[in-house]
Design a protein around this motif. Structure first.
Motif, mmCIF file in Angstrom:
data_model
loop_
_atom_site.group_PDB
_atom_site.id
_atom_site.type_symbol
_atom_site.label_atom_id
_atom_site.label_comp_id
_atom_site.label_asym_id
_atom_site.label_seq_id
_atom_site.Cartn_x
_atom_site.Cartn_y
_atom_site.Cartn_z
ATOM 1 N N SER A 80 0.878 -1.211 0.019
ATOM 2 C CA SER A 80 -0.079 0.132 -0.228
ATOM 3 C C SER A 80 0.908 1.302 -0.092
ATOM 4 O O SER A 80 0.170 2.360 -0.093
ATOM 5 C CB SER A 80 -0.759 0.006 1.150
ATOM 6 N N ASN A 81 2.363 1.204 0.198
ATOM 7 C CA ASN A 81 3.189 2.390 0.453
ATOM 8 C C ASN A 81 4.163 2.041 -0.320
ATOM 9 O O ASN A 81 5.340 2.486 0.374
ATOM 10 C CB ASN A 81 3.117 2.763 1.871
ATOM 11 N N VAL A 82 4.427 1.385 -1.178
ATOM 12 C CA VAL A 82 5.855 1.113 -2.205
ATOM 13 C C VAL A 82 6.193 2.474 -2.668
ATOM 14 O O VAL A 82 5.429 3.027 -3.504
ATOM 15 C CB VAL A 82 5.873 0.079 -3.176
ATOM 16 N N ARG A 83 7.450 2.820 -2.485
ATOM 17 C CA ARG A 83 8.201 3.908 -3.298
ATOM 18 C C ARG A 83 9.274 3.303 -4.070
ATOM 19 O O ARG A 83 9.928 2.198 -4.001
ATOM 20 C CB ARG A 83 8.512 4.998 -2.089
ATOM 21 N N VAL A 88 11.003 -4.971 -2.586
ATOM 22 C CA VAL A 88 9.644 -5.818 -2.608
ATOM 23 C C VAL A 88 9.878 -7.206 -2.260
ATOM 24 O O VAL A 88 10.689 -7.880 -3.229
ATOM 25 C CB VAL A 88 8.695 -5.528 -3.821
ATOM 26 N N GLU A 89 9.478 -7.890 -1.508
ATOM 27 C CA GLU A 89 9.637 -9.264 -1.107
ATOM 28 C C GLU A 89 8.377 -10.130 -1.121
ATOM 29 O O GLU A 89 7.224 -9.574 -0.935
ATOM 30 C CB GLU A 89 10.289 -9.478 0.382
ATOM 31 N N GLY A 141 4.448 4.003 -11.034
ATOM 32 C CA GLY A 141 3.508 3.425 -11.929
ATOM 33 C C GLY A 141 3.125 1.955 -11.497
ATOM 34 O O GLY A 141 3.354 1.535 -10.421
ATOM 35 N N GLN A 142 2.194 1.094 -12.527
ATOM 36 C CA GLN A 142 1.765 -0.051 -12.212
ATOM 37 C C GLN A 142 2.580 -1.131 -12.410
ATOM 38 O O GLN A 142 3.299 -1.193 -13.455
ATOM 39 C CB GLN A 142 0.611 -0.246 -13.141
ATOM 40 N N SER A 178 0.754 -0.828 -7.350
ATOM 41 C CA SER A 178 1.184 0.501 -7.625
ATOM 42 C C SER A 178 2.311 1.142 -6.955
ATOM 43 O O SER A 178 2.074 0.838 -5.707
ATOM 44 C CB SER A 178 -0.029 1.422 -7.634
ATOM 45 N N VAL A 179 3.236 1.733 -7.554
ATOM 46 C CA VAL A 179 4.277 2.504 -6.954
ATOM 47 C C VAL A 179 3.909 4.064 -7.011
ATOM 48 O O VAL A 179 3.841 4.458 -8.026
ATOM 49 C CB VAL A 179 5.647 1.896 -7.312
ATOM 50 N N LYS A 180 4.155 4.576 -5.923
ATOM 51 C CA LYS A 180 4.040 6.063 -5.680
ATOM 52 C C LYS A 180 5.120 6.864 -6.149
ATOM 53 O O LYS A 180 6.291 6.554 -5.986
ATOM 54 C CB LYS A 180 3.619 6.476 -4.515
#
Length: 180
Positions: A80-83, A88-89, A141-142, A178-180
């Protein structure tokens, strides 16, 4: 209600059997071997199924539980909060058991996004070791993580219920976020 929602799609299992019939003609049928009566020699016999999932979080992230898909990618990172730059695991399960690199099969995930790799037809790559894989996010992005796995069907193996119906099972799985 607050929580983590999983959205999933599962394709209909499809059998493909290529064979030489008793008249010597090569044929391809969308049926399992046991449904065909005129087989002289099997050239290929597979079952294919695909599994996809995505997540939506309202409130606080909690690690999701497996859904029991044949091949499944499960995040161990708060999606929910990936930048950009975050690691990412994921866990990768085949019928509930951790998938792993073996001498027989080099298991891996790929990851790409609409802003990284997809347009140029390349992706990030990570081996699956003891059911775990990871990559570092490169852009906003996605993003989509994908994996494929092929397993031989044997009389006493994990897919023994398919023995006599097909010789191999192919599964594909994906996870989008999604990545912000």
């Amino acid at each position: 209600t607050q929580g983590v929602y999983q959205f999933s799609a599962v394709s209909k299992p499809t059998f493909y059997t290529q064979y030489i019939d008793k008249k010597g003609k090569t044929r391809l049928q969308l049926k399992s071997k046991d449904q065909l009566k005129d087989i002289k020699k099997v050239l290929m016999s597979v079952k294919y199924q695909a599994f996809a999932k995505s997540f939506m979080t309202l409130g606080e992230w909690t690690n999701p539980k497996p859904l029991g898909h044949g091949l499944e990618i499960i995040p161990r990172t708060d999606l929910s909060n990936v930048r950009v730059g975050d690691l990412v695991e994921v866990d990768v399960l085949f019928y509930g058991k951790p998938l792993n690199v073996t001498p027989k099969s080099m298991e891996f995930i790929t990851a790409h996004s609409n802003g990284f790799g997809q347009e140029d037809k390349f992706s990030l790559f990570s081996y699956i070791m003891e059911g775990k894989a990871q990559f570092r996010v490169q852009s906003t992005g996605q993003w989509m993580i994908g994996t494929n796995h092929k397993e031989d069907v044997t009389k006493d193996g994990p897919l023994k219920e398919l023995y006599g119906k097909t010789e191999q099972v192919y599964h594909g799985a994906s996870l989008t976020f999604s990545v912000k």
